[in-house]
Design a protein around this motif. Structure first.
Motif, short mmCIF file in Angstrom:
data_model
loop_
_atom_site.label_atom_id
_atom_site.label_comp_id
_atom_site.label_asym_id
_atom_site.label_seq_id
_atom_site.Cartn_x
_atom_site.Cartn_y
_atom_site.Cartn_z
N HIS A 50 0.84 -1.21 0.00
CA HIS A 50 0.00 0.00 0.00
C HIS A 50 0.87 1.25 0.00
CE1 HIS A 50 -2.81 3.13 0.77
NE2 HIS A 50 -2.04 3.52 1.77
N LEU A 51 1.87 1.27 0.90
CA LEU A 51 2.72 2.48 1.02
C LEU A 51 3.47 2.77 -0.27
CD1 LEU A 51 4.09 1.92 4.64
CD2 LEU A 51 2.38 3.60 3.92
N ARG A 52 3.72 1.74 -1.08
CA ARG A 52 4.47 1.96 -2.33
C ARG A 52 3.57 2.15 -3.55
NH1 ARG A 52 9.56 -2.24 -1.45
NH2 ARG A 52 10.40 -1.11 0.34
N SER A 53 2.27 1.89 -3.40
CA SER A 53 1.38 1.98 -4.58
C SER A 53 0.16 2.86 -4.36
CB SER A 53 0.90 0.57 -4.96
OG SER A 53 0.04 0.05 -3.94
N GLY A 54 -0.31 2.97 -3.11
CA GLY A 54 -1.56 3.67 -2.83
C GLY A 54 -2.79 2.81 -3.03
N LEU A 55 -2.60 1.52 -3.35
CA LEU A 55 -3.75 0.63 -3.54
C LEU A 55 -4.40 0.32 -2.18
CD1 LEU A 55 -2.30 -2.02 -6.05
CD2 LEU A 55 -4.05 -0.29 -6.55
N THR A 56 -5.71 0.28 -2.16
CA THR A 56 -6.47 -0.03 -0.94
C THR A 56 -6.36 -1.52 -0.63
OG1 THR A 56 -7.95 1.78 -1.41
CG2 THR A 56 -8.80 0.09 0.08
N ILE A 57 -6.31 -1.83 0.68
CA ILE A 57 -6.20 -3.23 1.12
C ILE A 57 -7.59 -3.75 1.48
CG2 ILE A 57 -5.22 -4.76 2.88
CD1 ILE A 57 -3.11 -2.45 3.36
N VAL A 58 -8.04 -4.77 0.78
CA VAL A 58 -9.31 -5.44 1.08
C VAL A 58 -8.96 -6.74 1.78
CG1 VAL A 58 -11.35 -6.53 0.06
CG2 VAL A 58 -10.49 -4.39 -0.87
N ALA A 59 -9.31 -6.85 3.06
CA ALA A 59 -8.82 -7.97 3.86
C ALA A 59 -9.96 -8.87 4.33
CB ALA A 59 -8.05 -7.44 5.07
N HIS A 60 -10.06 -10.06 3.73
CA HIS A 60 -11.02 -11.07 4.21
C HIS A 60 -10.68 -11.32 5.68
CE1 HIS A 60 -13.12 -15.10 4.16
NE2 HIS A 60 -12.28 -15.25 5.17
N THR A 61 -11.61 -11.02 6.58
CA THR A 61 -11.29 -11.00 8.00
C THR A 61 -12.33 -11.73 8.84
OG1 THR A 61 -10.18 -8.86 7.74
CG2 THR A 61 -10.87 -9.45 9.97
N GLY A 62 -13.55 -11.18 8.94
CA GLY A 62 -14.55 -11.76 9.82
C GLY A 62 -14.50 -11.15 11.20
N PRO A 63 -14.36 -11.97 12.26
CA PRO A 63 -14.62 -11.51 13.62
C PRO A 63 -13.64 -10.45 14.16
CG PRO A 63 -13.80 -13.76 13.61
CD PRO A 63 -14.01 -13.38 12.19
N ASP A 64 -14.09 -9.80 15.25
CA ASP A 64 -13.35 -8.66 15.84
C ASP A 64 -11.86 -8.91 16.07
OD1 ASP A 64 -15.82 -7.50 15.94
OD2 ASP A 64 -15.95 -7.39 18.12
N PRO A 65 -11.47 -10.03 16.76
CA PRO A 65 -10.05 -10.15 17.13
C PRO A 65 -9.12 -10.13 15.93
CG PRO A 65 -11.38 -11.80 18.27
CD PRO A 65 -12.27 -11.16 17.25
N LEU A 66 -9.54 -10.72 14.82
CA LEU A 66 -8.68 -10.73 13.63
C LEU A 66 -8.58 -9.34 13.01
CD1 LEU A 66 -9.68 -14.09 11.92
CD2 LEU A 66 -7.73 -13.62 13.38
N ALA A 67 -9.68 -8.58 13.12
CA ALA A 67 -9.64 -7.20 12.63
C ALA A 67 -8.68 -6.38 13.50
CB ALA A 67 -11.05 -6.60 12.67
N LEU A 68 -8.79 -6.53 14.81
CA LEU A 68 -7.96 -5.73 15.72
C LEU A 68 -6.48 -6.06 15.57
CD1 LEU A 68 -10.38 -5.91 18.77
CD2 LEU A 68 -9.91 -3.90 17.35
N ARG A 69 -6.18 -7.33 15.33
CA ARG A 69 -4.78 -7.74 15.17
C ARG A 69 -4.19 -7.11 13.89
NH1 ARG A 69 -0.44 -7.63 15.96
NH2 ARG A 69 1.11 -9.23 15.59
#
Ligand SMILES: [Zn+2]
Length: 344
Positions: A184-203
């Motif tokens: 992202h820092l080198r391209s400006g592309l947005t990160i779409v992250a398959h995640t699900g529940p809260d703890p994985l998002a927070l990590r």
């Protein structure tokens, strides 16, 4: 005279350069965000679940896939959809040649992606990722951004990654998130992250913050599996909240008060109440022509938002402006390409 106005001149030039960089990268070209129109930010056309080292693109039946998929795309165009983000990552059936055919046949704008998918037990992470550094992995993705995907001239419009687990990230999943931050820092592309529940998002948020990536460069994908307090807290910090499983609401339950549909409605209302509607993204995660299954298997339509969700939202007081925010304006803001860093 020139010297006196040089700083102003430079400021104008830099400003213009920054503006021109804030484009959306479709599979055909770089476009102004305003040209996205009504957008579905998370759908699939084609999948191959064989595994990272086993997929064979030369065995994919794109003719059959086109026949199956086209009517579903034409159905969604009747609701005014102009742009679809195709979220199938590399090594699970990302199929740029098929996307090009579908775009030619329909006039729809598609975005494709780069990145690795560490969910589903890391079955789709290529062997090379285990021996490479974060830098080397990010460079592979950046090479696709610069030069095209899978031998085509099609460039990715975003980074798609995936993580799984209960509450912690596996080593390889953490590596993938770090590579996404760097890319992202080198391209400006947005990160779409398959995640699900809260703890994985927070990590993931911890990793992004360590890398000084602002949270408005990150989409919490499948946030419907999270909770209202965490969705609201992360939205207030800038994260995009993607409520995107609407294609899988059981058809037997479709209609005004189905539990699954109402869970989405309540999540959207909670975000609205917290003043966070400008961080909300909606989609179906539908489609799924599956390689190796006769006729591609059961194809999920991309229309439930229009046939079922929006009528309920309107009934419950959502304005056309608020609906436009979630389906038109937020996608423009989320996916226009620019580097987003945290202010220290
Ligand atoms: Zn998906």
């Amino acid at each position: 005279m020139f010297i006196r106005f040089a700083p102003l001149f430079l400021l104008l030039c830099c400003g213009l350069t920054m503006l021109s960089a804030q484009k959306i990268q479709t599979i055909q070209s770089s476009i102004s965000p305003k040209k996205m129109g009504l957008t579905l930010i998370h759908e699939h056309v084609f999948l191959d679940w064989s595994g990272a080292e086993k997929t064979k693109p030369e065995s994919w039946n794109n003719d059959s896939a086109v026949t199956v998929i086209l009517p579903y795309l034409r159905a969604v165009q009747k609701y005014g959809v102009k742009t679809i983000l195709e979220c199938t990552p590399n090594h699970i059936g990302r199929n740029p040649k098929l996307l090009a055919r579908l775009a030619d046949s329909t006039g729809l704008q598609f975005l494709s992606n780069t990145g690795y998918y560490g969910a589903r037990g890391d079955h789709h992470v290529p062997a090379s990722a285990y021996s490479e550094t974060v830098e080397q992995i990010a460079e592979r993705w950046l090479d696709e951004f610069k030069n095209g995907i899978d031998g085509t001239s099609i460039r990715p419009g975003f980074i798609k990654i995936g993580v799984d687990g209960d509450s912690t990230l596996s080593e390889i999943d953490a590596t993938i998130v770090r590579a996404a931050a760097l890319a992202h820092l080198r391209s400006g592309l947005t990160i779409v992250a398959h995640t699900g529940p809260d703890p994985l998002a927070l990590r993931q948020v911890e990793i992004l913050e360590q890398a000084s990536v602002a949270l408005n460069a990150w989409v919490w994908t499948h946030a419907q599996h999270g909770t209202d307090p965490t969705r609201t807290a992360l939205a207030k910090k800038g994260a995009w909240i993607s409520l995107d499983g609407l294609g899988w609401v059981d058809p037997a339950e479709r209609g005004g008060d189905s539990t699954a549909l109402m869970n989405y409605v309540k999540a959207i209302e909670a975000l609205k109440l917290a003043g966070c509607l400008r961080r909300v993204l909606l989609s179906h995660d539908a489609g799924w022509y599956t390689h190796g299954v006769p006729g591609g298997g059961r194809f999920q339509p991309y229309t439930l938002i229009f046939t079922h969700l929006l009528p309920v939202l309107r009934e419950r007081g959502f304005s056309e402006k608020e609906i436009e925010l979630m389906l038109v304006k937020n996608p423009q803001e989320a996916f226009k390409i620019r580097v987003r860093t945290q202010r220290k």
